[in-house]
Design a protein around this motif. Structure first.
Motif, PDB file in Angstrom:
ATOM      1  N   LYS A 116      -1.391 -24.598   0.154  1.00  0.00           N
ATOM      2  CA  LYS A 116      -0.779 -24.931  -1.137  1.00  0.00           C
ATOM      3  C   LYS A 116      -1.612 -24.364  -2.288  1.00  0.00           C
ATOM      4  N   GLY A 117      -2.922 -24.457  -2.166  1.00  0.00           N
ATOM      5  CA  GLY A 117      -3.804 -23.942  -3.206  1.00  0.00           C
ATOM      6  C   GLY A 117      -3.741 -22.430  -3.352  1.00  0.00           C
ATOM      7  N   LEU A 118      -3.401 -21.737  -2.267  1.00  0.00           N
ATOM      8  CA  LEU A 118      -3.319 -20.274  -2.299  1.00  0.00           C
ATOM      9  C   LEU A 118      -1.942 -19.761  -2.716  1.00  0.00           C
ATOM     10  N   ASP A 119      -0.982 -20.657  -2.888  1.00  0.00           N
ATOM     11  CA  ASP A 119       0.379 -20.241  -3.246  1.00  0.00           C
ATOM     12  C   ASP A 119       0.423 -19.344  -4.482  1.00  0.00           C
ATOM     13  N   GLU A 120      -0.407 -19.625  -5.459  1.00  0.00           N
ATOM     14  CA  GLU A 120      -0.361 -18.842  -6.696  1.00  0.00           C
ATOM     15  C   GLU A 120      -0.837 -17.398  -6.498  1.00  0.00           C
ATOM     16  N   TYR A 121      -1.497 -17.130  -5.377  1.00  0.00           N
ATOM     17  CA  TYR A 121      -1.992 -15.785  -5.108  1.00  0.00           C
ATOM     18  C   TYR A 121      -1.040 -14.973  -4.226  1.00  0.00           C
ATOM     19  N   ARG A 122      -0.014 -15.614  -3.704  1.00  0.00           N
ATOM     20  CA  ARG A 122       0.940 -14.923  -2.837  1.00  0.00           C
ATOM     21  C   ARG A 122       1.959 -14.162  -3.678  1.00  0.00           C
ATOM     22  N   PRO A 135       5.788 -13.033  -4.536  1.00  0.00           N
ATOM     23  CA  PRO A 135       7.054 -13.775  -4.411  1.00  0.00           C
ATOM     24  C   PRO A 135       7.716 -13.471  -3.069  1.00  0.00           C
ATOM     25  N   MET A 136       8.312 -14.496  -2.483  1.00  0.00           N
ATOM     26  CA  MET A 136       8.951 -14.344  -1.177  1.00  0.00           C
ATOM     27  C   MET A 136      10.179 -13.443  -1.279  1.00  0.00           C
ATOM     28  N   LYS A 137      10.309 -12.550  -0.301  1.00  0.00           N
ATOM     29  CA  LYS A 137      11.492 -11.708  -0.196  1.00  0.00           C
ATOM     30  C   LYS A 137      12.569 -12.489   0.540  1.00  0.00           C
ATOM     31  N   ASP A 138      13.810 -12.246   0.217  1.00  0.00           N
ATOM     32  CA  ASP A 138      14.922 -12.956   0.831  1.00  0.00           C
ATOM     33  C   ASP A 138      15.033 -12.615   2.313  1.00  0.00           C
ATOM     34  N   GLU A 157      10.427 -12.798  12.818  1.00  0.00           N
ATOM     35  CA  GLU A 157       9.106 -12.177  12.930  1.00  0.00           C
ATOM     36  C   GLU A 157       8.889 -11.182  11.789  1.00  0.00           C
ATOM     37  N   GLU A 158       9.885 -10.340  11.528  1.00  0.00           N
ATOM     38  CA  GLU A 158       9.784  -9.388  10.411  1.00  0.00           C
ATOM     39  C   GLU A 158       9.718 -10.122   9.075  1.00  0.00           C
ATOM     40  N   PHE A 159      10.461 -11.198   8.942  1.00  0.00           N
ATOM     41  CA  PHE A 159      10.441 -11.999   7.716  1.00  0.00           C
ATOM     42  C   PHE A 159       9.042 -12.546   7.456  1.00  0.00           C
ATOM     43  N   PHE A 160       8.425 -13.146   8.498  1.00  0.00           N
ATOM     44  CA  PHE A 160       7.078 -13.698   8.342  1.00  0.00           C
ATOM     45  C   PHE A 160       6.070 -12.615   7.982  1.00  0.00           C
ATOM     46  N   LYS A 161       6.131 -11.495   8.673  1.00  0.00           N
ATOM     47  CA  LYS A 161       5.200 -10.400   8.401  1.00  0.00           C
ATOM     48  C   LYS A 161       5.472  -9.780   7.033  1.00  0.00           C
ATOM     49  N   GLY A 162       6.737  -9.578   6.697  1.00  0.00           N
ATOM     50  CA  GLY A 162       7.108  -8.957   5.434  1.00  0.00           C
ATOM     51  C   GLY A 162       6.761  -9.804   4.228  1.00  0.00           C
ATOM     52  N   ASN A 163       6.608 -11.103   4.420  1.00  0.00           N
ATOM     53  CA  ASN A 163       6.245 -11.999   3.317  1.00  0.00           C
ATOM     54  C   ASN A 163       4.786 -12.429   3.375  1.00  0.00           C
ATOM     55  N   GLY A 164       4.001 -11.780   4.252  1.00  0.00           N
ATOM     56  CA  GLY A 164       2.581 -12.065   4.308  1.00  0.00           C
ATOM     57  C   GLY A 164       2.238 -13.400   4.955  1.00  0.00           C
TER      58      GLY A 164
END
Length: 69
Positions: free
Chosen positions: A40-46, A48-51, A59-66
């Motif tokens: 939660k604390g690292l959310d501001e450093y991520r 934005p999530m791709k749709d 698997e591609e979604f998880f990898k593509g969104n870091g």
């Protein structure tokens, strides 16, 4: 190999007791609660999530969104 970090507290600090109490309220281990806090604390450093529609599978979604390497 999994990476780990060690967090230590002084004897007089109350955070360990609070962590154990909060974890107990959620019915989880303290380590999992700590991981949730860190995430939660690292959310501001991520980025934005791709749709999810941009990916062929989870698997591609998880990898593509870091979320996974």
């Amino acid at each position: 190999m999994p990476k780990s970090c060690t967090v230590t507290f002084k004897d007089y600090e109350t955070q360990p007791d609070l962590i154990e109490h909060a974890a107990g309220l959620h019915g989880i281990e303290p380590e999992l609660l700590i991981k949730r806090f860190i995430s939660k604390g690292l959310d501001e450093y991520r980025q934005p999530m791709k749709d999810i529609s941009e990916f062929d599978n989870l698997e591609e979604f998880f990898k593509g969104n870091g979320l996974k390497k």
